[in-house]
Design an enzyme around this catalytic site. Structure first.
Site, PDB file in Angstrom:
ATOM      1  N   GLN A 157       0.780  -1.241  -0.183  1.00  0.00           N
ATOM      2  CA  GLN A 157      -0.072  -0.130   0.067  1.00  0.00           C
ATOM      3  C   GLN A 157       0.694   1.276  -0.143  1.00  0.00           C
ATOM      4  OE1 GLN A 157      -2.293   1.594   3.210  1.00  0.00           O
ATOM      5  NE2 GLN A 157      -3.904   1.523   2.134  1.00  0.00           N
ATOM      6  N   GLY A 204      -9.389  -6.692   8.984  1.00  0.00           N
ATOM      7  CA  GLY A 204      -8.284  -5.907   9.670  1.00  0.00           C
ATOM      8  C   GLY A 204      -7.798  -6.755  11.139  1.00  0.00           C
ATOM      9  N   ARG A 205      -8.480  -6.293  12.093  1.00  0.00           N
ATOM     10  CA  ARG A 205      -8.044  -6.615  13.275  1.00  0.00           C
ATOM     11  C   ARG A 205      -7.979  -8.148  13.471  1.00  0.00           C
ATOM     12  NH1 ARG A 205     -11.667  -1.886  15.711  1.00  0.00           N
ATOM     13  NH2 ARG A 205     -12.527  -2.392  13.556  1.00  0.00           N
ATOM     14  N   TYR A 254      -4.797  10.978   4.224  1.00  0.00           N
ATOM     15  CA  TYR A 254      -3.521  11.104   3.811  1.00  0.00           C
ATOM     16  C   TYR A 254      -3.615  12.013   2.537  1.00  0.00           C
ATOM     17  CZ  TYR A 254      -3.098   7.852   7.757  1.00  0.00           C
ATOM     18  OH  TYR A 254      -3.088   7.596   9.105  1.00  0.00           O
ATOM     19  N   ARG A 270      -7.368   2.409  -2.680  1.00  0.00           N
ATOM     20  CA  ARG A 270      -8.446   2.447  -1.629  1.00  0.00           C
ATOM     21  C   ARG A 270      -8.812   3.736  -1.366  1.00  0.00           C
ATOM     22  NH1 ARG A 270      -7.871   0.268   4.792  1.00  0.00           N
ATOM     23  NH2 ARG A 270      -9.774  -0.946   4.694  1.00  0.00           N
TER      24      ARG A 270
HETATM   25  C1  LIG Z   1      -3.615  -1.032  13.868  1.00  0.00           C
HETATM   26  C2  LIG Z   1      -4.146  -0.645  12.635  1.00  0.00           C
HETATM   27  C3  LIG Z   1      -3.634  -0.036  11.280  1.00  0.00           C
HETATM   28  C4  LIG Z   1      -4.201   0.279  10.328  1.00  0.00           C
HETATM   29  N1  LIG Z   1      -3.435   0.825   9.318  1.00  0.00           N
HETATM   30  C5  LIG Z   1      -3.975   1.172   8.112  1.00  0.00           C
HETATM   31  C6  LIG Z   1      -3.158   1.374   6.781  1.00  0.00           C
HETATM   32  O1  LIG Z   1      -2.128   1.376   6.959  1.00  0.00           O
HETATM   33  N2  LIG Z   1      -3.755   1.720   5.693  1.00  0.00           N
HETATM   34  C7  LIG Z   1      -5.115   1.662   5.813  1.00  0.00           C
HETATM   35  O2  LIG Z   1      -5.727   1.878   4.665  1.00  0.00           O
HETATM   36  N3  LIG Z   1      -6.165   1.430   6.596  1.00  0.00           N
HETATM   37  C8  LIG Z   1      -5.368   1.227   7.769  1.00  0.00           C
HETATM   38  N4  LIG Z   1      -6.187   0.524   8.915  1.00  0.00           N
HETATM   39  C9  LIG Z   1      -7.606   0.443   8.671  1.00  0.00           C
HETATM   40  C10 LIG Z   1      -7.949  -1.190   8.285  1.00  0.00           C
HETATM   41  O3  LIG Z   1      -7.528  -1.418   7.096  1.00  0.00           O
HETATM   42  C11 LIG Z   1      -9.442  -1.455   8.320  1.00  0.00           C
HETATM   43  O4  LIG Z   1     -10.077  -0.462   7.466  1.00  0.00           O
HETATM   44  C12 LIG Z   1      -9.862  -1.143   9.810  1.00  0.00           C
HETATM   45  O5  LIG Z   1      -9.108  -1.789  10.641  1.00  0.00           O
HETATM   46  C13 LIG Z   1     -11.516  -1.804   9.747  1.00  0.00           C
HETATM   47  O6  LIG Z   1     -11.456  -2.998   9.584  1.00  0.00           O
HETATM   48  P1  LIG Z   1     -11.665  -4.328  10.689  1.00  0.00           P
HETATM   49  O7  LIG Z   1     -12.821  -3.988  11.319  1.00  0.00           O
HETATM   50  O8  LIG Z   1     -11.726  -5.760   9.901  1.00  0.00           O
HETATM   51  O9  LIG Z   1     -10.494  -4.266  11.596  1.00  0.00           O
HETATM   52  C14 LIG Z   1      -5.625   0.280  10.139  1.00  0.00           C
HETATM   53  C15 LIG Z   1      -6.341  -0.455  11.082  1.00  0.00           C
HETATM   54  C16 LIG Z   1      -5.750  -0.830  12.336  1.00  0.00           C
HETATM   55  C17 LIG Z   1      -6.501  -1.473  13.463  1.00  0.00           C
END
Ligand SMILES: Cc1cc2nc3c(=O)[nH]c(=O)nc-3n(C[C@H](O)[C@H](O)[C@H](O)COP(=O)(O)O)c2cc1C
Length: 357
Positions: A98, A314-315, A178, A225
């Site tokens: 990314q 994500g998480r 960003y 994205r």
């Molecule tokens: C620790 C953490 C770091 C993240 N870093 C990014 C990132 O670098 N780029 C991005 O587009 N989204 C980032 N996100 C957002 C996640 O890609 C995702 O959209 C978000 O966690 C919600 O999805 P989930 O409910 O499955 O966790 C981050 C989220 C978390 C929790």
């Protein structure tokens, strides 16, 4: 009805299933902002994802925002990404990096004193973690029109580096406040040149970056994205008419490129996202944002309602290196531990157990 465990083809990317590991910033890059063995182990552990989208990665030194995030602009970083790509491929997976230029979501103390740049001299609200604790975001310097081709060139260089490192492609980060999103947002972009003002003007820079990167490495290796109307990092996007016009202009500009996929953070059931999907015309990866955790039921439901072609997780992927196997078999899940999300060592990073451990 599409199932989470069915394969899919997004451009050149062959997904073994429709569970995408969402991009997750983990602030654990090594010296020179290069990925190292630890990062390769982490991504390799998660190779059973249909596709891994890496953590946000700066295309240039000045594009770094947070502490200890990786770059993909130096030879040392390319070698680090090669370790990561090799580990993912050895596990049968695919990974795109990314590309995240942080723009104003940055602090000079996090990047050896380098300046902060953005579409306009408007500081982001709030604070950022630096080596000396939380500090206010600084007032960015507005990029001059004739500097923009240089930023595009940085994205192209980074994308070429991704391919040179053996990665499967790139995702342009135009979400979550960003740099690219700062061009789209009317509260972060007050430019009076061809890159500010009307919705089409605000979409122009993102379209130019996507076009140049697609020309350089092939559109079938490029995803993007976006997070329309998600209200994040000072980009509120509260005017629904303006949001629809801006993202409509963006997606209409992207559609002819035939990118590998569109990745939307936001409500996939909203009229806005449905409309963008139709206009884009290619595969859509959905993720409904931070407010609730993407669990198996949510992910299955998104596909059952035909809201997208794949779901980014994500998480739960952070905490479960073998998430697809666990979801397939109904096994118990590890709980994500928030305290170790950002920065640190292998704890809370590579030590979440797999079912087979
Ligand atoms: C620790 C953490 C770091 C993240 N870093 C990014 C990132 O670098 N780029 C991005 O587009 N989204 C980032 N996100 C957002 C996640 O890609 C995702 O959209 C978000 O966690 C919600 O999805 P989930 O409910 O499955 O966790 C981050 C989220 C978390 C929790």
């Amino acid at each position: 009805m599409t199932d989470l465990f069915e394969p899919a083809t997004f451009g050149k990317l062959q997904l073994a299933n429709r569970i995408v590991m969402a991009p997750l910033t983990r602030n654990r890059a090594g010296a020179g902002q290069a990925p190292g063995e630890l990062n390769a182990v982490y991504y390799g552990q998660r190779a059973s994802a249909g596709l891994i989208v890496s953590e946000g990665t700066q295309p240039s030194a000045v594009g770094q925002g947070y502490l200890d995030t990786p770059g993909i602009h130096s030879p040392e970083q390319v070698e680090g990404w090669r370790l990561v790509g090799d580990a993912v491929h050895a596990g049968g997976g695919q990974i795109v990096v990314q590309l995240m230029h942080a723009g104003r979501i940055a602090h000079p103390d996090n990047k050896a004193g380098l300046e902060t740049i953005a579409p306009s001299a408007i500081a982001a609200p709030g604070q950022i973690v630096t080596p000396t604790g939380q500090q206010d975001y600084v007032l960015p310097r507005a990029l001059a029109t004739d500097e923009l081709p240089g930023i595009v060139a940085d994205y192209v260089h980074a994308a070429r580096n991704a391919i040179a490192a053996g990665l499967d492609g790139v995702e342009l980060h135009s979400a979550n406040g960003y740099l690219l999103h700062q061009f789209l947002g009317d509260t972060s972009n007050a430019r009076t040149d061809a890159y500010g003002g009307s919705p089409l003007n605000r979409a122009r820079f993102v379209i130019e970056v996507a076009t140049a990167v697609a020309e350089a490495i092939g559109a079938d290796r490029v995803g993007i994205r976006i997070s329309p109307a998600h209200g994040i990092q000072g980009i509120d996007e509260k005017d629904a008419t303006d949001v629809a016009a801006t993202y409509g202009a963006l997606v209409d500009g992207l559609a002819p490129l035939c990118l590998a996929y569109l990745h939307v953070l936001g409500d996939p059931r909203s009229d806005l996202v449905r409309d963008l999907r139709k206009r884009f015309g290619g595969p859509l990866i959905v993720n409904d944002g931070f407010r609730s955790l993407t669990d198996l039921e949510t992910a299955q439901q998104f596909l059952a309602e035909d809201l997208g072609e794949a779901v980014a997780v994500g998480r739960l992927f952070l905490a479960n290196p073998d998430l697809p196997a666990r979801w397939r078999t109904g096994a118990e899940l590890n709980e994500p531990v928030q305290a170790t999300f950002y920065g640190g060592d292998e704890r809370g990073y590579t030590d979440y157990p797999a079912l087979t451990d």
